[in-house]
Scaffold this motif. Structure first.
Motif, PDB file in Angstrom:
ATOM      1  N   GLU A  23      56.101   7.770 -12.930  1.00  0.00           N
ATOM      2  CA  GLU A  23      57.320   8.422 -12.461  1.00  0.00           C
ATOM      3  C   GLU A  23      58.484   7.452 -12.371  1.00  0.00           C
ATOM      4  OE1 GLU A  23      56.407  10.303  -8.805  1.00  0.00           O
ATOM      5  OE2 GLU A  23      55.127  11.814  -9.735  1.00  0.00           O
ATOM      6  N   ASP A  24      58.194   6.225 -11.973  1.00  0.00           N
ATOM      7  CA  ASP A  24      59.261   5.254 -11.824  1.00  0.00           C
ATOM      8  C   ASP A  24      59.495   4.452 -13.097  1.00  0.00           C
ATOM      9  OD1 ASP A  24      59.573   6.048  -9.238  1.00  0.00           O
ATOM     10  OD2 ASP A  24      58.252   4.503  -8.420  1.00  0.00           O
ATOM     11  N   PHE A  25      58.872   4.848 -14.156  1.00  0.00           N
ATOM     12  CA  PHE A  25      58.980   4.072 -15.378  1.00  0.00           C
ATOM     13  C   PHE A  25      60.394   4.166 -15.926  1.00  0.00           C
ATOM     14  CE2 PHE A  25      58.372   2.973 -19.779  1.00  0.00           C
ATOM     15  CZ  PHE A  25      57.574   1.871 -19.663  1.00  0.00           C
ATOM     16  N   ASP A  26      60.910   3.044 -16.384  1.00  0.00           N
ATOM     17  CA  ASP A  26      62.265   2.991 -16.929  1.00  0.00           C
ATOM     18  C   ASP A  26      62.214   3.280 -18.426  1.00  0.00           C
ATOM     19  OD1 ASP A  26      64.930   2.572 -17.302  1.00  0.00           O
ATOM     20  OD2 ASP A  26      64.759   0.386 -17.294  1.00  0.00           O
ATOM     21  N   PHE A  32      60.281  -0.412 -24.152  1.00  0.00           N
ATOM     22  CA  PHE A  32      59.899   0.999 -24.270  1.00  0.00           C
ATOM     23  C   PHE A  32      60.653   1.662 -25.423  1.00  0.00           C
ATOM     24  CE2 PHE A  32      60.390   5.490 -23.262  1.00  0.00           C
ATOM     25  CZ  PHE A  32      59.071   5.852 -23.109  1.00  0.00           C
ATOM     26  N   GLN A  33      61.942   1.422 -25.504  1.00  0.00           N
ATOM     27  CA  GLN A  33      62.754   2.026 -26.563  1.00  0.00           C
ATOM     28  C   GLN A  33      62.350   1.507 -27.942  1.00  0.00           C
ATOM     29  OE1 GLN A  33      64.895   4.536 -26.579  1.00  0.00           O
ATOM     30  NE2 GLN A  33      64.415   4.858 -24.400  1.00  0.00           N
ATOM     31  N   SER A  34      61.950   0.234 -28.020  1.00  0.00           N
ATOM     32  CA  SER A  34      61.533  -0.291 -29.328  1.00  0.00           C
ATOM     33  C   SER A  34      60.234   0.372 -29.778  1.00  0.00           C
ATOM     34  CB  SER A  34      61.370  -1.811 -29.270  1.00  0.00           C
ATOM     35  OG  SER A  34      60.246  -2.164 -28.498  1.00  0.00           O
ATOM     36  N   ILE A  35      59.358   0.682 -28.835  1.00  0.00           N
ATOM     37  CA  ILE A  35      58.103   1.359 -29.201  1.00  0.00           C
ATOM     38  C   ILE A  35      58.386   2.805 -29.591  1.00  0.00           C
ATOM     39  CG2 ILE A  35      55.879   2.155 -28.319  1.00  0.00           C
ATOM     40  CD1 ILE A  35      55.880  -0.333 -26.509  1.00  0.00           C
ATOM     41  N   LEU A  65      50.471   4.192 -21.475  1.00  0.00           N
ATOM     42  CA  LEU A  65      49.838   3.067 -22.185  1.00  0.00           C
ATOM     43  C   LEU A  65      50.462   1.735 -21.772  1.00  0.00           C
ATOM     44  CD1 LEU A  65      49.440   4.639 -25.736  1.00  0.00           C
ATOM     45  CD2 LEU A  65      47.632   4.134 -24.089  1.00  0.00           C
ATOM     46  N   MET A  66      51.767   1.730 -21.573  1.00  0.00           N
ATOM     47  CA  MET A  66      52.414   0.495 -21.127  1.00  0.00           C
ATOM     48  C   MET A  66      51.994   0.150 -19.696  1.00  0.00           C
ATOM     49  SD  MET A  66      56.220   0.688 -22.796  1.00  0.00           S
ATOM     50  CE  MET A  66      56.659  -0.943 -22.236  1.00  0.00           C
ATOM     51  N   ALA A  67      51.791   1.189 -18.874  1.00  0.00           N
ATOM     52  CA  ALA A  67      51.336   0.945 -17.505  1.00  0.00           C
ATOM     53  C   ALA A  67      49.921   0.377 -17.495  1.00  0.00           C
ATOM     54  CB  ALA A  67      51.398   2.244 -16.710  1.00  0.00           C
ATOM     55  N   GLY A  69      48.978  -1.757 -19.515  1.00  0.00           N
ATOM     56  CA  GLY A  69      49.108  -3.142 -19.917  1.00  0.00           C
ATOM     57  C   GLY A  69      48.990  -3.375 -21.409  1.00  0.00           C
ATOM     58  N   LYS A  70      49.060  -2.311 -22.190  1.00  0.00           N
ATOM     59  CA  LYS A  70      48.953  -2.489 -23.638  1.00  0.00           C
ATOM     60  C   LYS A  70      50.269  -3.003 -24.216  1.00  0.00           C
ATOM     61  CE  LYS A  70      45.246   0.663 -24.629  1.00  0.00           C
ATOM     62  NZ  LYS A  70      44.705   1.636 -25.557  1.00  0.00           N
ATOM     63  N   THR A  71      50.142  -3.772 -25.262  1.00  0.00           N
ATOM     64  CA  THR A  71      51.326  -4.327 -25.909  1.00  0.00           C
ATOM     65  C   THR A  71      51.881  -3.326 -26.925  1.00  0.00           C
ATOM     66  OG1 THR A  71      50.053  -5.346 -27.659  1.00  0.00           O
ATOM     67  CG2 THR A  71      50.456  -6.678 -25.679  1.00  0.00           C
ATOM     68  N   LYS A  72      53.023  -3.669 -27.470  1.00  0.00           N
ATOM     69  CA  LYS A  72      53.683  -2.807 -28.464  1.00  0.00           C
ATOM     70  C   LYS A  72      52.784  -2.566 -29.674  1.00  0.00           C
ATOM     71  CE  LYS A  72      57.752  -2.849 -31.440  1.00  0.00           C
ATOM     72  NZ  LYS A  72      58.966  -3.593 -31.786  1.00  0.00           N
ATOM     73  N   ASP A  73      52.195  -3.633 -30.190  1.00  0.00           N
ATOM     74  CA  ASP A  73      51.332  -3.498 -31.363  1.00  0.00           C
ATOM     75  C   ASP A  73      50.094  -2.671 -31.057  1.00  0.00           C
ATOM     76  OD1 ASP A  73      53.043  -4.970 -32.942  1.00  0.00           O
ATOM     77  OD2 ASP A  73      52.052  -6.870 -32.476  1.00  0.00           O
ATOM     78  N   GLU A  74      49.535  -2.850 -29.881  1.00  0.00           N
ATOM     79  CA  GLU A  74      48.347  -2.065 -29.515  1.00  0.00           C
ATOM     80  C   GLU A  74      48.676  -0.580 -29.410  1.00  0.00           C
ATOM     81  OE1 GLU A  74      45.910  -5.400 -26.887  1.00  0.00           O
ATOM     82  OE2 GLU A  74      47.259  -4.004 -25.876  1.00  0.00           O
ATOM     83  N   ILE A  75      49.830  -0.273 -28.824  1.00  0.00           N
ATOM     84  CA  ILE A  75      50.227   1.133 -28.683  1.00  0.00           C
ATOM     85  C   ILE A  75      50.472   1.754 -30.052  1.00  0.00           C
ATOM     86  CG2 ILE A  75      52.053   2.656 -27.825  1.00  0.00           C
ATOM     87  CD1 ILE A  75      52.336   0.692 -25.456  1.00  0.00           C
ATOM     88  N   LEU A  76      51.176   1.028 -30.908  1.00  0.00           N
ATOM     89  CA  LEU A  76      51.440   1.563 -32.253  1.00  0.00           C
ATOM     90  C   LEU A  76      50.148   1.706 -33.047  1.00  0.00           C
ATOM     91  CD1 LEU A  76      54.719  -0.346 -33.118  1.00  0.00           C
ATOM     92  CD2 LEU A  76      54.468   2.030 -32.415  1.00  0.00           C
TER      93      LEU A  76
END
Length: 156
Positions: A23-26, A32-35, A65-67, A69-76
């Motif tokens: 909920e508090d995620f920016d 976040f925007q780059s992902i 996914l970011m919460a 602790g996954k990185t950008k590459d892991e999420i993609l």
């Protein structure tokens, strides 16, 4: 029993932490925007976040996914594993995708050269034929003038 209560409290705190984290995620953070900008979102990436449920789902998933602790590459990579390369807004710059992007431009380049050389080859014979035509015209003129001169001498 104490261990069970302690474990239950720990799990509740952990789940509350994840809920508050989402909920508090920016959503406007650069990472976040780059992902999110690299995901195609099934054609809904240009829609408004407030009205598009597909885009909201993607945003919530990425935030979760970011919460975790996954990185950008892991999420993609997770999205590519689940949905294939179509999940990405731009293709991966390796392997077959790179070949698929380069091949049309390469073929266009080769076709342009072929057309250029064919036109150049077709134009050259016309230039030589123009020279022959001038030569033929001069000879015809000389013959015509000689015939006229003969006829003129005959009658005058």
């Amino acid at each position: 029993m104490k261990k069970f209560v302690f474990l239950l409290i720990f799990l509740l705190l952990l789940s509350v932490n994840v809920i508050f984290a989402e909920e508090d995620f920016d959503y406007s953070s650069k990472e976040f925007q780059s992902i999110v900008s690299m995901l195609s979102m099934e054609g809904h990436s240009g829609d408004d976040l407030a009205t598009c449920p597909v885009k909201q789902t993607y945003y919530n998933e990425v935030a979760e996914l970011m919460a975790q602790g996954k990185t950008k590459d892991e999420i993609l990579n997770d999205y590519v594993d689940q949905l294939g390369e179509e999940a990405l807004a731009a293709p991966i710059k390796t392997g077959f995708s790179l070949t698929a992007w380069i091949t049309p431009f390469f073929l266009l380049f080769v076709a342009t050269f072929l057309v250029y050389f064919l036109i150049k080859k077709w134009v050259r014979p016309n230039q030589t034929s123009d020279l022959n035509r001038e030569f033929i015209d001069e000879t015809e003129n000389e013959i015509l003038l000689s015939v006229i001169e003969k006829e003129r001498k005959k009658y005058f």
